[in-house]
Design a protein around this motif. Structure first.
Motif, mmCIF file in Angstrom:
data_model
loop_
_atom_site.group_PDB
_atom_site.id
_atom_site.type_symbol
_atom_site.label_atom_id
_atom_site.label_comp_id
_atom_site.label_asym_id
_atom_site.label_seq_id
_atom_site.Cartn_x
_atom_site.Cartn_y
_atom_site.Cartn_z
ATOM 1 N N TYR A 52 39.040 38.732 43.789
ATOM 2 C CA TYR A 52 38.600 39.074 42.433
ATOM 3 C C TYR A 52 38.410 40.577 42.287
ATOM 4 C CZ TYR A 52 36.425 38.843 37.880
ATOM 5 O OH TYR A 52 36.166 39.016 36.542
ATOM 6 N N LEU A 53 37.966 41.234 43.345
ATOM 7 C CA LEU A 53 37.876 42.700 43.319
ATOM 8 C C LEU A 53 39.251 43.290 43.000
ATOM 9 C CD1 LEU A 53 36.050 44.992 45.858
ATOM 10 C CD2 LEU A 53 38.382 45.498 45.173
ATOM 11 N N LEU A 54 40.288 42.805 43.691
ATOM 12 C CA LEU A 54 41.635 43.324 43.469
ATOM 13 C C LEU A 54 42.144 42.959 42.084
ATOM 14 C CD1 LEU A 54 43.140 42.522 46.985
ATOM 15 C CD2 LEU A 54 42.429 44.756 46.104
ATOM 16 N N CYS A 55 41.806 41.747 41.623
ATOM 17 C CA CYS A 55 42.221 41.316 40.282
ATOM 18 C C CYS A 55 41.606 42.213 39.217
ATOM 19 C CB CYS A 55 41.800 39.866 40.073
ATOM 20 S SG CYS A 55 42.089 39.228 38.398
ATOM 21 N N PHE A 56 40.303 42.429 39.295
ATOM 22 C CA PHE A 56 39.625 43.250 38.290
ATOM 23 C C PHE A 56 40.067 44.704 38.390
ATOM 24 C CE2 PHE A 56 36.040 44.932 35.844
ATOM 25 C CZ PHE A 56 35.880 43.944 34.882
ATOM 26 N N ASP A 58 43.070 45.716 39.345
ATOM 27 C CA ASP A 58 44.409 45.801 38.760
ATOM 28 C C ASP A 58 44.366 45.711 37.236
ATOM 29 O OD1 ASP A 58 45.521 46.046 41.246
ATOM 30 O OD2 ASP A 58 46.086 43.944 41.441
ATOM 31 N N ARG A 59 43.391 44.964 36.719
ATOM 32 C CA ARG A 59 43.302 44.771 35.276
ATOM 33 C C ARG A 59 42.747 46.004 34.571
ATOM 34 N NH1 ARG A 59 39.277 40.285 34.021
ATOM 35 N NH2 ARG A 59 40.348 39.537 35.881
ATOM 36 N N THR A 60 41.842 46.726 35.237
ATOM 37 C CA THR A 60 41.106 47.802 34.562
ATOM 38 C C THR A 60 41.442 49.201 35.065
ATOM 39 O OG1 THR A 60 39.237 47.561 36.102
ATOM 40 C CG2 THR A 60 39.169 46.259 34.079
ATOM 41 N N ASN A 61 42.311 49.322 36.090
ATOM 42 C CA ASN A 61 42.597 50.663 36.609
ATOM 43 C C ASN A 61 43.355 51.529 35.611
ATOM 44 O OD1 ASN A 61 45.155 49.533 36.755
ATOM 45 N ND2 ASN A 61 45.257 49.537 38.994
ATOM 46 N N ILE A 62 43.815 50.929 34.521
ATOM 47 C CA ILE A 62 44.454 51.724 33.471
ATOM 48 C C ILE A 62 43.463 52.720 32.872
ATOM 49 C CG2 ILE A 62 43.954 50.042 31.627
ATOM 50 C CD1 ILE A 62 46.741 50.706 30.481
ATOM 51 N N GLY A 63 42.154 52.375 32.923
ATOM 52 C CA GLY A 63 41.141 53.326 32.450
ATOM 53 C C GLY A 63 41.071 54.563 33.317
ATOM 54 N N LEU A 149 42.586 33.228 37.585
ATOM 55 C CA LEU A 149 41.745 33.482 38.753
ATOM 56 C C LEU A 149 40.261 33.279 38.480
ATOM 57 C CD1 LEU A 149 41.667 34.334 41.726
ATOM 58 C CD2 LEU A 149 41.164 36.644 40.930
ATOM 59 N N PHE A 150 39.718 33.911 37.458
ATOM 60 C CA PHE A 150 38.272 33.850 37.253
ATOM 61 C C PHE A 150 37.783 32.428 36.966
ATOM 62 C CE2 PHE A 150 34.381 34.457 34.676
ATOM 63 C CZ PHE A 150 33.603 35.083 35.648
ATOM 64 N N PRO A 151 38.377 31.700 36.004
ATOM 65 C CA PRO A 151 37.923 30.318 35.824
ATOM 66 C C PRO A 151 38.232 29.452 37.036
ATOM 67 C CG PRO A 151 39.869 30.738 34.489
ATOM 68 C CD PRO A 151 39.418 32.069 35.031
ATOM 69 N N GLY A 152 39.337 29.753 37.717
ATOM 70 C CA GLY A 152 39.709 28.959 38.884
ATOM 71 C C GLY A 152 38.710 29.075 40.019
ATOM 72 N N VAL A 153 38.267 30.277 40.303
ATOM 73 C CA VAL A 153 37.327 30.461 41.404
ATOM 74 C C VAL A 153 35.949 29.917 41.037
ATOM 75 C CG1 VAL A 153 36.183 32.147 42.883
ATOM 76 C CG2 VAL A 153 38.600 32.415 42.357
ATOM 77 N N ASN A 154 35.542 30.057 39.778
ATOM 78 C CA ASN A 154 34.263 29.477 39.377
ATOM 79 C C ASN A 154 34.280 27.955 39.521
ATOM 80 O OD1 ASN A 154 32.111 31.416 38.169
ATOM 81 N ND2 ASN A 154 34.055 32.249 37.470
ATOM 82 N N PHE A 155 35.399 27.319 39.133
ATOM 83 C CA PHE A 155 35.533 25.876 39.341
ATOM 84 C C PHE A 155 35.547 25.550 40.837
ATOM 85 C CE2 PHE A 155 38.703 22.479 40.212
ATOM 86 C CZ PHE A 155 37.905 21.399 39.849
ATOM 87 N N TYR A 156 36.261 26.331 41.594
ATOM 88 C CA TYR A 156 36.365 26.127 43.047
ATOM 89 C C TYR A 156 34.986 26.165 43.698
ATOM 90 C CZ TYR A 156 37.759 27.332 47.867
ATOM 91 O OH TYR A 156 37.915 27.379 49.231
ATOM 92 N N ILE A 157 34.162 27.124 43.322
ATOM 93 C CA ILE A 157 32.806 27.222 43.882
ATOM 94 C C ILE A 157 31.989 25.981 43.547
ATOM 95 C CG2 ILE A 157 30.609 28.476 43.667
ATOM 96 C CD1 ILE A 157 32.257 31.054 43.445
ATOM 97 N N SER A 158 32.173 25.464 42.331
ATOM 98 C CA SER A 158 31.409 24.278 41.918
ATOM 99 C C SER A 158 31.809 23.033 42.693
ATOM 100 C CB SER A 158 31.587 24.041 40.414
ATOM 101 O OG SER A 158 32.870 23.504 40.114
ATOM 102 N N ALA A 176 32.024 41.442 42.696
ATOM 103 C CA ALA A 176 33.240 42.164 43.076
ATOM 104 C C ALA A 176 33.789 42.961 41.905
ATOM 105 C CB ALA A 176 34.299 41.192 43.593
ATOM 106 N N ALA A 177 33.511 42.501 40.662
ATOM 107 C CA ALA A 177 33.957 43.264 39.490
ATOM 108 C C ALA A 177 33.256 44.609 39.434
ATOM 109 C CB ALA A 177 33.695 42.467 38.205
ATOM 110 N N THR A 178 31.958 44.629 39.782
ATOM 111 C CA THR A 178 31.249 45.900 39.778
ATOM 112 C C THR A 178 31.742 46.781 40.919
ATOM 113 O OG1 THR A 178 29.432 45.068 41.171
ATOM 114 C CG2 THR A 178 29.224 44.771 38.804
#
Length: 436
Positions: A52-56, A58-63, A149-158, A176-178
């Motif tokens: 999730y760190l890598l996902c977030f 990749d999503r926000t490094n445009i900033g 990824l985000f909904p998937g991992v939250n479901f996975y944890i549950s 990991a997002a922070t």
């Protein structure tokens, strides 16, 4: 103490079926149970947090890339940069429910590996774009593959932890997002020194190198992800039985079969729609913060390189409070009161940004804003998932909640407009309204 019941109202929060604090009733004593939970934590949470760190990132490094002349090199003007941010989210949203259904239909090790590899390739491709159309196209593919990824991992944890244990684990994963924000600033500062290498600008290398890092991790993801407790090789037969027993006791033997009627149940559950709105109000400031914080800090008078580094401390503080908030929310089995408390902190932070032009006051505002907005998401995710019974309905309900959250991402893309800089008073005021 307030009472939370599966599929009942969202205002109540105590978990039924849970033993009193300090007691264990599932075959293991308290010491054995703590040892089992630590074992699960070490095998599940670190790798989920990493991807999730890598996902977030990749999503926000445009900033971060924006500070290294992305707009000038691609000849972006007007709202075209904002359009490139926003185009990701409709495709991200559209992918969420189908992706969680595929998680249920296949296996987490297969599906999460698949989407991670292809979003990573999309990120590498983003480093080779030469114009507005190319950047828009790569952002579309990034949204399609990252959406699960985000909904998937939250479901996975549950599927591994009881409801009164999920909040802390979701917070550890979401923190990991922070860390992505902090790590992204440091990494972007280092990559800035590569400007001109291979005839490419620094912003191009940010996308390429961070995308390649995700590709490398995705190649080992299949072997690093354990699917479900009944097949986990790191657990002994006795431990696997204990985990499954605890989950059955916690959920009341609700269905785990794949049947579309459970999808329909989620789609017609009004309480999930309320959580979608709560999540949207949380994700809008988070995405605004993640996508524009380097720009906001640069507007305070810092150089581009210093702004990359000064974006790190707010994220570090947010990480600490995100985990701390969910730990105590799980401990006291209450989420709403913590959610409201951090909303107040976020409002204070954005109010400081609006009210003063002093650099120290503004920077303090970014720290308070980060502390206030990030803990809201894992608190809300754990609250919603704990209210949904049955694994397919839970998978759908979690995906719906994240869909609502990412509608906030579309709005976030247009909260901070270049013409409002360097103070961005309008943008900060909009976010105060969302948090409220």
């Amino acid at each position: 103490m307030e009472d939370l019941k599966v599929n009942d109202g969202i205002v109540s929060e105590t978990l039924p079926g849970s033993p009193p604090a300090g007691l264990e009733s599932y075959g293991f004593d308290q010491k054995d149970t703590k040892r089992l939970l630590r074992k699960m934590d070490w095998h599940i949470i670190p790798f989920m947090s990493l991807i999730y760190l890598l996902c977030f990132l990749d999503r926000t490094n445009i900033g971060n890339a924006r500070l290294d002349h992305l707009e000038q090199d691609l000849n972006l003007h007007g709202l075209q940069y904002n359009d490139c941010l926003a185009i990701l989210f409709p495709f991200y949203i559209a992918a969420e429910i189908p992706s969680n259904m595929m998680m249920k239909r296949t296996r987490p090790s297969i599906w999460l590996t698949f989407i991670m590899f292809f979003w990573s390739v999309s990120m590498v491709g983003q480093g080779f774009v030469t114009n507005y159309s190319g950047l828009m196209a790569t952002r579309v593919f990034l949204g399609v593959f990252e959406g699960g990824l985000f909904p998937g991992v939250n479901f996975y944890i549950s599927q591994w932890y009881r409801r009164d244990e999920c909040g802390l684990r979701m917070a550890m994963f979401f923190s990991a997002a922070t860390l992505a924000g902090a790590f992204g600033g440091i990494l972007a500062r280092g990559i800035a020194e590569m400007s001109g290498v291979g005839g490419r600008a620094a912003w191009s290398w940010i996308f390429i190198l961070e995308g390649l890092l995700s590709v490398v991790v995705s190649l080992g993801a299949y072997w690093a992800i354990y699917d479900y407790p009944d097949t986990a090789t790191f657990l002994s037969p006795k431990e696997r039985h204990e985990v499954q027993t605890r989950l059955r006791e916690d959920t009341g033997h609700l269905s785990t079969e794949f049947d579309f009627k459970y999808v329909r149940q989620a789609l017609t559950d009004w309480k999930i729609y309320i959580h979608m709105l709560i999540c949207m109000a949380g994700f809008c400031p988070i995405y605004s913060f993640a996508l524009f914080l380097p720009t906001i800090i640069k507007g305070m008078g810092y150089t581009a390189n210093d702004a990359q580094l000064m974006s790190v401390p707010p994220y570090v503080c947010a990480c600490f409070f995100t985990i701390l908030a969910s730990y105590y929310a799980d401990k006291y089995r209450r989420r709403g009161v913590f959610l409201m408390g951090f909303q107040i902190i976020a409002i204070v932070g954005f109010a400081l940004l609006v009210s003063s032009g002093n650099t120290a006051v503004q920077y303090t505002g970014t720290v308070f804003a980060a502390i206030g907005i990030y803990p809201q998401i894992p608190l809300g995710m754990a609250w919603n998932s704990g209210n949904i019974g049955g694994s397919l309905k839970r998978a759908t309900g979690i995906a719906m909640q994240v869909m609502g959250g990412n509608c906030g991402g579309i709005i976030a893309s247009y909260v901070y407009i270049s013409r409002d800089g360097p103070r961005f008073i309008t943008g900060h005021s909009i976010l105060i309204g969302f948090v409220r």
